[in-house]
Design a protein around this motif. Structure first.
Motif, short mmCIF file in Angstrom:
data_model
loop_
_atom_site.label_atom_id
_atom_site.label_comp_id
_atom_site.label_asym_id
_atom_site.label_seq_id
_atom_site.Cartn_x
_atom_site.Cartn_y
_atom_site.Cartn_z
N GLN A 107 0.83 -1.20 0.00
CA GLN A 107 0.00 0.00 0.00
C GLN A 107 0.87 1.26 0.00
O GLN A 107 0.62 2.20 -0.77
CB GLN A 107 -0.93 -0.01 1.22
CG GLN A 107 -2.00 -1.09 1.16
CD GLN A 107 -2.75 -1.24 2.47
OE1 GLN A 107 -2.45 -0.57 3.46
NE2 GLN A 107 -3.76 -2.11 2.48
N ILE A 108 1.90 1.27 0.84
CA ILE A 108 2.80 2.41 0.91
C ILE A 108 3.52 2.60 -0.43
O ILE A 108 3.63 3.72 -0.95
CB ILE A 108 3.82 2.23 2.05
CG1 ILE A 108 3.10 2.28 3.40
CG2 ILE A 108 4.91 3.30 1.99
CD1 ILE A 108 3.99 1.91 4.58
N LEU A 147 1.06 3.97 -3.05
CA LEU A 147 0.70 5.37 -2.82
C LEU A 147 1.85 6.29 -3.22
O LEU A 147 1.63 7.35 -3.82
CB LEU A 147 0.33 5.58 -1.35
CG LEU A 147 -1.03 5.04 -0.91
CD1 LEU A 147 -1.20 5.18 0.59
CD2 LEU A 147 -2.17 5.77 -1.63
N VAL A 158 -6.27 7.42 -0.74
CA VAL A 158 -5.68 8.18 0.36
C VAL A 158 -6.60 8.15 1.58
O VAL A 158 -6.16 7.93 2.72
CB VAL A 158 -5.40 9.64 -0.07
CG1 VAL A 158 -5.05 10.50 1.14
CG2 VAL A 158 -4.27 9.67 -1.09
N LEU A 171 -5.08 5.77 4.42
CA LEU A 171 -4.40 6.62 5.40
C LEU A 171 -5.35 7.22 6.44
O LEU A 171 -4.89 7.82 7.41
CB LEU A 171 -3.65 7.76 4.68
CG LEU A 171 -2.59 7.33 3.67
CD1 LEU A 171 -1.91 8.56 3.06
CD2 LEU A 171 -1.53 6.43 4.33
N VAL A 203 -7.36 9.72 5.98
CA VAL A 203 -7.34 11.17 5.83
C VAL A 203 -8.62 11.63 5.15
O VAL A 203 -9.03 11.05 4.14
CB VAL A 203 -6.11 11.61 5.00
CG1 VAL A 203 -6.14 13.12 4.76
CG2 VAL A 203 -4.83 11.20 5.71
#
Length: 240
Positions: free
Chosen positions: A143-144, A147, A188, A192, A194
């Motif tokens: 995932q990181i 992104l 995102v 995350l 967010v």
């Protein structure tokens, strides 16, 4: 699969809102037929020896496998489509095949890797598919990575594009692709935690202020009132 998910959503909505017996019966039977067809015709043997979902079948025993559309709906996006009856094991094998060299439209380069399309040039991958890949993996490390890759894809104007060259992110098609930008926001927010709405509103207001600051404040007539204008306007209004 997307049809099954859509019918399921319609069925749930009907239960709450319309409570129509015909809709309930029709959607239930059609969902059963769709699922039966997927299991019978849509699950095939891969060249690797495992069961996988075909991208397309023709009803004559032929199928298109080891391929996926970088748009949505897609095989990669299967967990997002609402098809609750899919097989996680078959999906896993399908995912492995389409995200590998077995898929002629899977490309790898010095900066990016992912799904391309027959609609764009070779070696160009679609950020839209990269966002879906990030949303459908359980690996935090992946995932990181994905992104970060999406951020790297937003070259030139800071927006997500249709497709980007795997070894030269400054080369891309369709500088502004709204669908891909929307899926990037979804990735995102979901991965995350967010909330992008507040930041987007701040950006919108700043953009408006900048645009208004650059516009001339004085009208072309230097701000002078013209009586004839108001007379014509008044005459055009029907007060009765």
């Amino acid at each position: 699969m997307y049809l099954w998910g859509s019918l399921n959503r319609l069925n749930k909505l009907n239960t709450v809102v319309w409570r129509d017996a015909f809709i309930a019966n029709a959607t239930t039977h059609l969902m059963a037929d769709v699922h039966s067809g997927i299991v019978k015709y849509g699950v095939i043997d891969s060249k690797g020896g495992n069961k996988m979902y075909a991208y397309e079948v023709d009803g004559l025993g032929n199928s298109l496998a080891d391929f996926d559309d970088p748009n949505l709906p897609s095989l990669l996006a299967l967990p997002l489509l609402g098809y609750d009856l899919y097989s996680p094991e078959v999906y896993s094998h399908t995912r492995q095949r389409i995200l590998s060299k077995a898929n002629p439209y899977y490309f790898e380069g010095t900066e990016l890797h992912g799904l391309g399309s027959p609609h764009t040039s070779p070696q160009y991958v679609w950020p839209l598919a990269t966002a879906v890949e990030a949303l459908t993996t359980d690996s935090p490390a992946q995932q990181i990575e994905l992104l970060k890759m999406l951020l790297n894809m937003a070259q030139g104007n800071g927006l997500v594009h249709e497709s980007v060259h795997v070894s030269s992110t400054g080369q891309f098609t369709r500088p502004e692709f709204g669908w891909a930008n929307a899926m990037f926001v979804v990735a995102v927010e979901q991965l995350l935690g967010v909330d992008c709405d507040a930041e987007a509103e701040v950006h919108r207001l700043v953009t408006i202020q900048q645009r208004e600051a650059a516009e001339p404040r004085t009208p072309a007539n230097r701000g002078k009132d013209i009586p004839q204008y108001y007379e014509q306007l008044e005459a055009s209004i029907n007060h009765q």
